[in-house]
Each structure stands twice: as C-alpha cells, then as structure tokens.
Write a protein that holds these residues in place. Structure first.
Motif, PDB file in Angstrom:
ATOM      1  N   MET A 161       9.084  -2.565   5.636  1.00 13.36           N
ATOM      2  CA  MET A 161       8.609  -2.690   4.225  1.00 13.36           C
ATOM      3  C   MET A 161       9.203  -1.876   3.350  1.00 13.36           C
ATOM      4  O   MET A 161       9.582  -0.683   3.417  1.00 13.36           O
ATOM      5  N   ARG A 162       9.860  -2.712   2.206  1.00 17.17           N
ATOM      6  CA  ARG A 162      10.141  -1.968   0.993  1.00 17.17           C
ATOM      7  C   ARG A 162       9.283  -2.105  -0.166  1.00 17.17           C
ATOM      8  O   ARG A 162       8.833  -3.100  -0.309  1.00 17.17           O
ATOM      9  N   PHE A 163       9.056  -1.010  -0.880  1.00 17.53           N
ATOM     10  CA  PHE A 163       8.042  -1.088  -1.728  1.00 17.53           C
ATOM     11  C   PHE A 163       8.550  -0.212  -2.949  1.00 17.53           C
ATOM     12  O   PHE A 163       9.195   0.697  -2.770  1.00 17.53           O
ATOM     13  N   ARG A 164       7.832  -0.449  -4.059  1.00 17.04           N
ATOM     14  CA  ARG A 164       8.123   0.455  -5.449  1.00 17.04           C
ATOM     15  C   ARG A 164       6.906   1.248  -5.359  1.00 17.04           C
ATOM     16  O   ARG A 164       5.769   1.026  -5.182  1.00 17.04           O
ATOM     17  N   VAL A 213       1.585   1.101  -4.112  1.00 16.27           N
ATOM     18  CA  VAL A 213       2.813   0.701  -3.282  1.00 16.27           C
ATOM     19  C   VAL A 213       2.693  -0.831  -3.094  1.00 16.27           C
ATOM     20  O   VAL A 213       3.535  -1.547  -2.676  1.00 16.27           O
ATOM     21  N   LEU A 214       1.428  -1.248  -3.115  1.00 16.68           N
ATOM     22  CA  LEU A 214       1.404  -2.674  -2.922  1.00 16.68           C
ATOM     23  C   LEU A 214       1.037  -3.249  -4.376  1.00 16.68           C
ATOM     24  O   LEU A 214       0.566  -2.665  -5.169  1.00 16.68           O
ATOM     25  N   GLU A 227      -1.460  -7.802  -3.288  1.00 14.41           N
ATOM     26  CA  GLU A 227      -1.355  -7.540  -1.918  1.00 14.41           C
ATOM     27  C   GLU A 227      -2.436  -6.800  -1.274  1.00 14.41           C
ATOM     28  O   GLU A 227      -2.879  -6.549  -0.136  1.00 14.41           O
ATOM     29  N   LYS A 281       7.199  -8.584   5.866  1.00 15.63           N
ATOM     30  CA  LYS A 281       7.313  -7.164   5.566  1.00 15.63           C
ATOM     31  C   LYS A 281       6.710  -6.402   6.633  1.00 15.63           C
ATOM     32  O   LYS A 281       6.925  -5.232   6.925  1.00 15.63           O
ATOM     33  N   VAL A 341       3.048   5.406   4.081  1.00  8.84           N
ATOM     34  CA  VAL A 341       3.710   5.475   2.759  1.00  8.84           C
ATOM     35  C   VAL A 341       3.732   7.234   2.271  1.00  8.84           C
ATOM     36  O   VAL A 341       4.705   7.512   1.502  1.00  8.84           O
TER      37      VAL A 341
END
Length: 139
Positions: free
Chosen positions: A5-8, A19-20, A24, A67, A94
């Motif tokens: 999982m890569r998230f902003r 984060v999602l 999502e 992910k 997270v």
C-alpha cells in the motif's frame, strides 16, 4: 502484515479519507461491515447514496486488492472480496507509517509538537504518557 500500500497522506481530510480516497474509504467501510461482498453488492449499496458507475466500483475494488487491502477469489462468475486487514489493524499500520516518517526526519519537532498538543487538548493523555515513559526508564 506488510501491504503493498502506497498512499498519500492528506491531513486536512477526515478519518480514513486522509489516506484512502473517498470512494476507497466508502468501499472499505462496506467490506469491513459485511466481511465479504461482491462488486454488485457494493455497487448497490453505494448507489443508494450517490450515482456511480458499476465499472468505477469494480476498478476501485480491483485496485484495493492489488494494494493488499482486499482479498478476492472467484466464485462462479463473480469475484468475492474480503478484507485482507481489519479496520483496526489498518488504522494502526497507517499511524505507524506516518509517525515513522515524521520521527525519522523530524524527531524533535514532531515530539515537541505532540507534547504541546496534548498539553493543550488532552492533559490526561499527556500524564499517561509521562507515566509510561517513567516506567520504561525505571525498567
């Protein structure tokens, strides 16, 4: 529980939308609640709240599976999706990733801010942390 999982991180958003993405997050809330679902069932629930294309839900659920947040397996003609991680474990992961990043690069600033924040907003929690630190030092 390593996820792909890569998230902003968007600190101005609320809850898991930090984060999602919003879609999502809505999908994961449905899956965490139902524990297993199909695109059709998720689409039906989301359609009650807003107009959304079936293919948009399908693509988003496929990406969540890529992910590592969802698992999927085929049952007949449909994929059945289940959570690969609980909501609680996801939140923990997270928080750990965000804090690891901040503490790795800005340790003093991050810690000073957390102490000041707790002193202003949650003194009871600050006292609990103080006790925990004292117990660790004594051990």
């Amino acid at each position: 529980m390593p996820l792909n999982m890569r998230f902003r991180f968007s600190p101005t958003k609320d809850g898991l939308v930090k984060v999602l993405g919003p879609l999502e997050t809505d999908i994961m809330q449905i899956i965490w609640q139902d524990e297993r679902s199909t695109v059709k069932k998720v689409h039906r629930k989301l359609s009650q709240q807003r107009e959304i294309a079936y293919t948009t839900v399908m693509t988003t659920m496929s990406r969540l599976a890529e992910k590592g947040v969802l698992r999927r397996h085929r049952e007949g003609l449909a994929y059945v999706y289940t959570p690969a991680i609980t909501e609680s474990d996801f939140v923990t992961m997270v928080v750990q990733q965000v804090l690891d990043g901040l503490l790795d690069d800005y340790s003093t600033t991050a810690i000073d801010y957390m102490i000041d924040y707790l002193a202003r907003r949650n003194p009871k929690e600050l006292r609990r942390i103080q006790q925990t630190i004292q117990a660790r030092i004594a051990a």
